[in-house]
Scaffold this motif. Structure first.
Motif, PDB file in Angstrom:
ATOM      1  N   UNK A 198     151.887   5.744 -22.252  1.00 43.67           N
ATOM      2  CA  UNK A 198     152.306   4.645 -23.114  1.00 43.67           C
ATOM      3  C   UNK A 198     151.077   4.106 -23.857  1.00 43.67           C
ATOM      4  N   UNK A 199     150.704   4.865 -24.892  1.00 41.30           N
ATOM      5  CA  UNK A 199     149.489   4.578 -25.665  1.00 41.30           C
ATOM      6  C   UNK A 199     149.810   3.985 -27.033  1.00 41.30           C
ATOM      7  N   UNK A 200     150.938   3.277 -27.124  1.00 37.62           N
ATOM      8  CA  UNK A 200     151.403   2.762 -28.412  1.00 37.62           C
ATOM      9  C   UNK A 200     150.486   1.674 -28.971  1.00 37.62           C
ATOM     10  N   UNK A 201     149.853   0.901 -28.073  1.00 31.84           N
ATOM     11  CA  UNK A 201     148.995  -0.210 -28.503  1.00 31.84           C
ATOM     12  C   UNK A 201     147.555   0.280 -28.543  1.00 31.84           C
ATOM     13  N   UNK A 248     156.276   7.877 -33.236  1.00 26.05           N
ATOM     14  CA  UNK A 248     156.531   6.708 -34.069  1.00 26.05           C
ATOM     15  C   UNK A 248     157.802   6.858 -34.901  1.00 26.05           C
ATOM     16  N   UNK A 249     158.112   8.090 -35.303  1.00 28.37           N
ATOM     17  CA  UNK A 249     159.312   8.307 -36.126  1.00 28.37           C
ATOM     18  C   UNK A 249     160.586   7.949 -35.355  1.00 28.37           C
ATOM     19  N   UNK A 250     160.572   8.131 -34.039  1.00 29.79           N
ATOM     20  CA  UNK A 250     161.746   7.792 -33.230  1.00 29.79           C
ATOM     21  C   UNK A 250     161.954   6.278 -33.173  1.00 29.79           C
ATOM     22  N   UNK A 251     160.865   5.531 -33.094  1.00 31.81           N
ATOM     23  CA  UNK A 251     160.965   4.081 -33.015  1.00 31.81           C
ATOM     24  C   UNK A 251     161.422   3.507 -34.363  1.00 31.81           C
ATOM     25  N   UNK A 252     160.908   4.095 -35.438  1.00 35.97           N
ATOM     26  CA  UNK A 252     161.335   3.653 -36.765  1.00 35.97           C
ATOM     27  C   UNK A 252     162.829   3.912 -36.958  1.00 35.97           C
ATOM     28  N   UNK A 307     152.321 -11.337 -42.445  1.00 36.57           N
ATOM     29  CA  UNK A 307     153.084 -10.106 -42.210  1.00 36.57           C
ATOM     30  C   UNK A 307     154.085 -10.369 -41.097  1.00 36.57           C
ATOM     31  N   UNK A 308     155.378 -10.189 -41.359  1.00 36.65           N
ATOM     32  CA  UNK A 308     156.373 -10.590 -40.368  1.00 36.65           C
ATOM     33  C   UNK A 308     156.558  -9.582 -39.240  1.00 36.65           C
ATOM     34  N   UNK A 309     156.905 -10.109 -38.090  1.00 36.38           N
ATOM     35  CA  UNK A 309     157.406  -9.271 -37.002  1.00 36.38           C
ATOM     36  C   UNK A 309     158.883  -9.007 -37.273  1.00 36.38           C
ATOM     37  N   UNK A 310     159.446  -8.053 -36.568  1.00 36.81           N
ATOM     38  CA  UNK A 310     160.881  -7.803 -36.633  1.00 36.81           C
ATOM     39  C   UNK A 310     161.489  -8.185 -35.298  1.00 36.81           C
ATOM     40  N   UNK A 311     162.498  -9.047 -35.330  1.00 37.06           N
ATOM     41  CA  UNK A 311     163.185  -9.493 -34.120  1.00 37.06           C
ATOM     42  C   UNK A 311     164.616  -8.975 -34.107  1.00 37.06           C
ATOM     43  N   UNK A 312     165.176  -8.895 -32.905  1.00 39.11           N
ATOM     44  CA  UNK A 312     166.561  -8.464 -32.744  1.00 39.11           C
ATOM     45  C   UNK A 312     167.406  -9.658 -32.324  1.00 39.11           C
ATOM     46  N   UNK A 313     168.593  -9.759 -32.893  1.00 41.48           N
ATOM     47  CA  UNK A 313     169.524 -10.826 -32.542  1.00 41.48           C
ATOM     48  C   UNK A 313     170.170 -10.490 -31.202  1.00 41.48           C
ATOM     49  N   UNK A 314     170.064 -11.392 -30.252  1.00 42.16           N
ATOM     50  CA  UNK A 314     170.677 -11.141 -28.945  1.00 42.16           C
ATOM     51  C   UNK A 314     171.907 -12.038 -28.787  1.00 42.16           C
ATOM     52  N   UNK A 315     172.916 -11.579 -28.082  1.00 40.54           N
ATOM     53  CA  UNK A 315     174.137 -12.361 -27.921  1.00 40.54           C
ATOM     54  C   UNK A 315     173.990 -13.419 -26.833  1.00 40.54           C
ATOM     55  N   UNK A 316     174.803 -14.446 -26.942  1.00 36.23           N
ATOM     56  CA  UNK A 316     174.821 -15.490 -25.918  1.00 36.23           C
ATOM     57  C   UNK A 316     175.805 -15.060 -24.828  1.00 36.23           C
ATOM     58  N   UNK A 317     175.379 -14.090 -24.043  1.00 38.54           N
ATOM     59  CA  UNK A 317     176.220 -13.582 -22.961  1.00 38.54           C
ATOM     60  C   UNK A 317     175.341 -13.037 -21.850  1.00 38.54           C
ATOM     61  N   UNK A 318     175.894 -12.943 -20.674  1.00 37.38           N
ATOM     62  CA  UNK A 318     175.129 -12.465 -19.531  1.00 37.38           C
ATOM     63  C   UNK A 318     175.102 -10.940 -19.483  1.00 37.38           C
ATOM     64  N   UNK A 341     152.696  -2.644 -34.859  1.00 38.62           N
ATOM     65  CA  UNK A 341     152.800  -1.993 -33.549  1.00 38.62           C
ATOM     66  C   UNK A 341     154.196  -2.238 -32.976  1.00 38.62           C
ATOM     67  N   UNK A 342     154.851  -1.148 -32.554  1.00 34.77           N
ATOM     68  CA  UNK A 342     156.180  -1.272 -31.961  1.00 34.77           C
ATOM     69  C   UNK A 342     156.061  -1.897 -30.575  1.00 34.77           C
ATOM     70  N   UNK A 343     157.014  -2.770 -30.253  1.00 37.03           N
ATOM     71  CA  UNK A 343     156.968  -3.516 -29.001  1.00 37.03           C
ATOM     72  C   UNK A 343     157.424  -2.657 -27.821  1.00 37.03           C
TER      73      UNK A 343
END
Length: 304
Positions: free
Chosen positions: A44-47, A81-85, A138-149, A179-181
């Motif tokens: 895991x050498x992404x960073x 990296x192409x898979x993460x994109x 430069x913005x980060x990219x966030x994912x919308x998460x649902x309000x559910x368990x 850098x991908x999280x």
């Protein structure tokens, strides 16, 4: 027992830590005891700024010295990296991704103070803003998460339940520096590699619901998870990287044979009934029905 696929995924930021060897052995044992089971290795050498030159090669050498051979070629995240994109494109197509130019200070001013052991919950400052607006940085990219368990049954820790919206908030998929999280890449890699069982430290337990959510949004089911206790020092404190006796290479240089290390690791994982030195063959002959780990405490004789 059905066939399983496990993986060991260290970050090449130093020599192989005892905690890493603990996880590697558990992953190896789960795979090797199953018919046609496979045990894979992923760096895991992404960073890139955190990667220590030569560390990957030293980890590979240390694993080989312990005898924990893996199947197929080693995978490196820096080559994927192409898979993460593509994964972010798929999530974006579902309306789940948005840019966020918040600084840590911005978030801290709005977010409630976390209690001990908790993360700061992202307060959604950019969630509904115009994505075409001028960005402060430069913005980060966030994912919308649902309000559910989201819940799952961990192979070691048992039932775990988390509401991602309440406990974490919309989390980052790609940092502002490009850098991908971890939360994204580990899901993409495990799905792509066909991993069925993930063994890792208990410090990552709280990350798992996020990863289960991402796997589902990418149209797949997440692996089974087994979060093992962290390795501790002679006083019961979490083992730091600089703690004497904390690295496999240092133990090898001190004359500790691999069988002695394997014996301690296997006993702490509940694979063997005692901490006596053992071979890999002894471990494969174990009749333990499953991992039943407890914290591995460094034996005093290993501390110089």
């Amino acid at each position: 027992m059905t066939s399983i696929v496990t993986r060991f995924a260290p970050s090449p930021t130093g020599d192989l830590h005892l905690g890493g060897a603990y996880v590697a052995l558990a992953s190896w044992w789960l795979a090797r005891r199953a018919p046609a089971g496979r045990y894979l290795l992923r760096m895991e050498d992404i960073d890139a700024p955190r990667v220590v030159a030569g560390s990957s090669e030293r980890i590979v050498t240390d694993l080989g010295w312990l005898g924990l051979a893996w199947d197929e070629g080693m995978v490196a995240q820096s080559e994927r990296l192409h898979l993460y994109a593509a994964a972010i494109d798929a999530l974006t197509a579902r309306g789940l991704v948005y840019p966020c130019d918040c600084s840590r200070a911005d978030i801290a001013r709005v977010a409630s103070a976390p209690h001990a052991g908790e993360e700061t919950v992202y307060p959604g400052l950019c969630r509904d803003r115009d994505p075409g607006r001028a960005m402060k940085r430069a913005p980060a990219l966030r994912v919308r998460v649902p309000d559910e368990e989201i819940s799952f049954d961990d192979g070691v820790a048992g039932r775990f339940v988390q509401n991602c919206a309440r406990d974490v908030g919309d989390f980052v998929l790609r940092r502002g520096d490009g850098v991908y999280a971890y939360q994204l890449v580990v899901v993409v890699d495990d799905l792509d590699m066909g991993v069925t069982d993930v063994v890792r430290g208990a410090d990552l337990l709280a990350s798992t619901p996020r990863q289960i959510f991402l796997a589902r949004m990418l149209g797949a089911e997440a692996p089974r998870y087994h979060h093992v206790p962290l390795v501790v020092d002679a006083h019961g404190e979490r083992l730091a990287k600089r703690t004497p006796g904390a690295h496999v290479r240092a133990l090898q240089e001190a004359g500790i044979p691999p069988e002695e290390i394997l014996g301690e690791l296997a006993y702490a994982l509940g694979i063997t009934p005692s901490n006596a030195p053992c071979s890999l063959g002894d471990l494969l002959a174990s009749t333990a029905p499953q991992l039943a780990p407890h914290p591995l405490r460094i034996p005093p004789r290993w501390i110089p």
